[in-house]
Design an enzyme around this catalytic site. Structure first.
Site, PDB file in Angstrom:
ATOM      1  N   ARG A  20       0.793  -1.052   0.102  1.00 55.67           N
ATOM      2  CA  ARG A  20      -0.028   0.114   0.181  1.00 55.67           C
ATOM      3  C   ARG A  20       0.744   1.169   0.016  1.00 55.67           C
ATOM      4  O   ARG A  20       2.127   1.254   0.414  1.00 55.67           O
ATOM      5  CB  ARG A  20      -0.859  -0.013   1.216  1.00 55.67           C
ATOM      6  CG  ARG A  20      -2.014  -0.996   1.102  1.00 55.67           C
ATOM      7  CD  ARG A  20      -2.918  -0.540   2.386  1.00 55.67           C
ATOM      8  NE  ARG A  20      -3.692   0.656   2.453  1.00 55.67           N
ATOM      9  CZ  ARG A  20      -3.541   1.493   3.388  1.00 55.67           C
ATOM     10  NH1 ARG A  20      -2.639   1.206   4.430  1.00 55.67           N
ATOM     11  NH2 ARG A  20      -4.051   2.538   3.381  1.00 55.67           N
ATOM     12  N   LYS A  61       3.527  -6.530  12.225  1.00 60.91           N
ATOM     13  CA  LYS A  61       2.808  -6.800  11.035  1.00 60.91           C
ATOM     14  C   LYS A  61       3.082  -8.259  10.487  1.00 60.91           C
ATOM     15  O   LYS A  61       4.441  -8.719  10.150  1.00 60.91           O
ATOM     16  CB  LYS A  61       3.217  -5.766   9.753  1.00 60.91           C
ATOM     17  CG  LYS A  61       2.498  -6.114   8.545  1.00 60.91           C
ATOM     18  CD  LYS A  61       2.544  -4.705   7.881  1.00 60.91           C
ATOM     19  CE  LYS A  61       1.938  -5.153   6.295  1.00 60.91           C
ATOM     20  NZ  LYS A  61       1.618  -3.840   5.809  1.00 60.91           N
ATOM     21  N   ARG A 120      -1.241   4.356  13.461  1.00 60.01           N
ATOM     22  CA  ARG A 120      -0.366   3.652  14.421  1.00 60.01           C
ATOM     23  C   ARG A 120      -0.668   4.149  15.896  1.00 60.01           C
ATOM     24  O   ARG A 120      -1.510   5.051  15.838  1.00 60.01           O
ATOM     25  CB  ARG A 120       1.168   3.845  14.234  1.00 60.01           C
ATOM     26  CG  ARG A 120       1.578   5.311  14.104  1.00 60.01           C
ATOM     27  CD  ARG A 120       3.059   5.434  13.768  1.00 60.01           C
ATOM     28  NE  ARG A 120       3.464   6.732  13.342  1.00 60.01           N
ATOM     29  CZ  ARG A 120       4.128   7.641  14.250  1.00 60.01           C
ATOM     30  NH1 ARG A 120       4.114   7.151  15.409  1.00 60.01           N
ATOM     31  NH2 ARG A 120       4.699   8.767  13.733  1.00 60.01           N
TER      32      ARG A 120
HETATM   33  C1  BTN Z   1       0.665  -3.769   2.251  1.00 63.62           C
HETATM   34  O1  BTN Z   1       0.561  -4.013   3.584  1.00 63.62           O
HETATM   35  O2  BTN Z   1       1.275  -2.794   1.864  1.00 63.62           O
HETATM   36  C2  BTN Z   1       0.170  -4.777   1.308  1.00 63.62           C
HETATM   37  C3  BTN Z   1       1.044  -5.702   0.794  1.00 63.62           C
HETATM   38  C4  BTN Z   1       0.467  -6.658  -0.171  1.00 63.62           C
HETATM   39  C5  BTN Z   1       1.574  -7.457  -0.717  1.00 63.62           C
HETATM   40  C6  BTN Z   1       0.805  -8.318  -1.798  1.00 63.62           C
HETATM   41  S1  BTN Z   1       2.140  -9.801  -2.173  1.00 63.62           S
HETATM   42  C7  BTN Z   1       1.005 -10.362  -3.309  1.00 63.62           C
HETATM   43  C8  BTN Z   1       0.553  -9.223  -4.064  1.00 63.62           C
HETATM   44  N1  BTN Z   1       1.237  -8.836  -5.168  1.00 63.62           N
HETATM   45  C9  BTN Z   1       1.762  -7.509  -4.904  1.00 63.62           C
HETATM   46  O3  BTN Z   1       2.577  -7.071  -5.580  1.00 63.62           O
HETATM   47  N2  BTN Z   1       1.420  -7.139  -3.589  1.00 63.62           N
HETATM   48  C10 BTN Z   1       0.495  -8.046  -3.086  1.00 63.62           C
END
Ligand code: BTN
Length: 321
Positions: A123, A187, A318
């Site tokens: 994100r 996390k 947070r």
């Molecule tokens: C976050 O917490 O910032 C979200 C992370 C999401 C990661 C997943 S891994 C599978 C999918 N492909 C990506 O490029 N991102 C999501």
């Protein structure tokens, strides 16, 4: 080289010794190429490979690669009927790939899991990195008829599915608004939801999930993983459990919206009733006490200027400093 490296990995996955000569013969290449592939496993994929003169190469322990048959074996009837599984050894990002395929007409319920992502995305423009075999990275395509505007609480609902699945394995996880999964306050998993479609008409949604199964290697922030928490579930069984829960919650969300999940979300959420700080990509942070979410999944925060409502978007939360 990456394709050969994955072929060598498949041979070494049993954790036994394999000679360079035997692998070269089996894979129809030279011993030098096998040696280069082993180096690729070490230098590019971050794996440890033991090399013993006279015996060959061996991994420190057996390595369970993702496997469609194993995942399917763990799916319940509902999930087996809705999901089509595809696996990739190495891709840029399962979200990127699935977004492209969605635009080309890929079917509802297509799941793409990747052993390795070279440009995994998180994100707020962050990267998502993971050592090979140390996590689950997958995306699924879900086509909704409720229009983009009705999808605001979707990321919270996906979080609920992850918590339900992990609790089956005895892992006491919690949710952080909007969609992080926490273990002992750190996390464990993240969710990246990308939408395309009309405000009112059909929408194609790519739901990407990254979950740390073992230590992910060097990453930007302290993170949790299942192995350190004593959970030894294999990645294939875990993916099946997640898909079972996702099939259920996504169907219910499609029918009833987020309001049907609001109470459960409150029970699973960290920080409710606590002082928090919300940060934005632009502007000053906002402080207050997180009181909960409304029927659309927006966060309600009581501050000195009264109650404010924050929608899922360019916001991160947070504990207040
Ligand atoms: C976050 O917490 O910032 C979200 C992370 C999401 C990661 C997943 S891994 C599978 C999918 N492909 C990506 O490029 N991102 C999501």
């Amino acid at each position: 080289m990456k394709d050969l490296a994955f072929s060598v990995l498949r041979t070494l996955a049993d954790g036994r010794f394999h000679s360079g000569e035997a692998m070269a013969q089996q894979l129809g290449c030279s011993r030098t190429l096998v040696w280069q592939a082993v180096h690729h496993l070490e230098n590019e994929f971050g794996l440890t490979v033991f090399s013993v003169r006279g015996q060959g190469y061996r991994l420190p322990a057996p390595f369970a690669l993702l496997d469609v048959t194993s995942v399917r074996a763990g799916l319940d009837e509902r999930a087996a009927n809705v999901f089509t599984l595809a696996l990739a050894d190495e891709i840029d990002s399962s979200n990127t790939q699935l977004t492209t395929r969605a635009a080309q007409g890929a079917p509802h319920g297509l799941v793409l899991a990747a052993e390795r992502q070279t440009a995994g995305r998180g994100r707020l423009g962050r990267r998502w990195q993971m050592r090979l075999g140390a996590g689950l990275t997958f995306s699924l395509l879900w086509r909704f008829d409720r229009g983009l505007s009705g999808l605001a609480g979707l990321s919270l609902v996906v979080g609920i599915a992850i918590v339900r699945a992990l609790r089956e394995f005895g892992v006491p996880v919690a949710l952080k608004w909007p969609n992080d999964v926490l273990l002992d306050g750190r996390k464990l998993a993240g969710i990246l939801i990308e939408l395309s479609g009309d405000a009112l008409g059909p929408a194609a949604v790519v739901i990407g999930i990254g979950l740390n199964v073992a230590s992910p290697g060097e990453v930007d922030q302290p993170v949790a993983n299942l192995a350190d928490a004593g959970c030894k579930v294999g990645r294939n069984a875990l993916l099946a459990a997640l898909l079972n829960q996702l099939a259920e919650v996504l169907a219910q969300f499609d029918r009833d919206g987020f309001a049907a999940f609001r109470d459960e979300w409150h029970q699973l959420a960290a920080f409710i009733g606590q002082p928090v700080r919300l940060s934005f990509s632009h502007g000053e942070p906002a402080d207050g006490v997180a009181v909960g979410v409304d029927d659309s999944g927006a966060l309600l925060v009581d501050g000195t200027a009264g109650r404010r409502v924050f929608h899922v978007g360019e916001v991160s939360l947070r504990a207040a400093p």
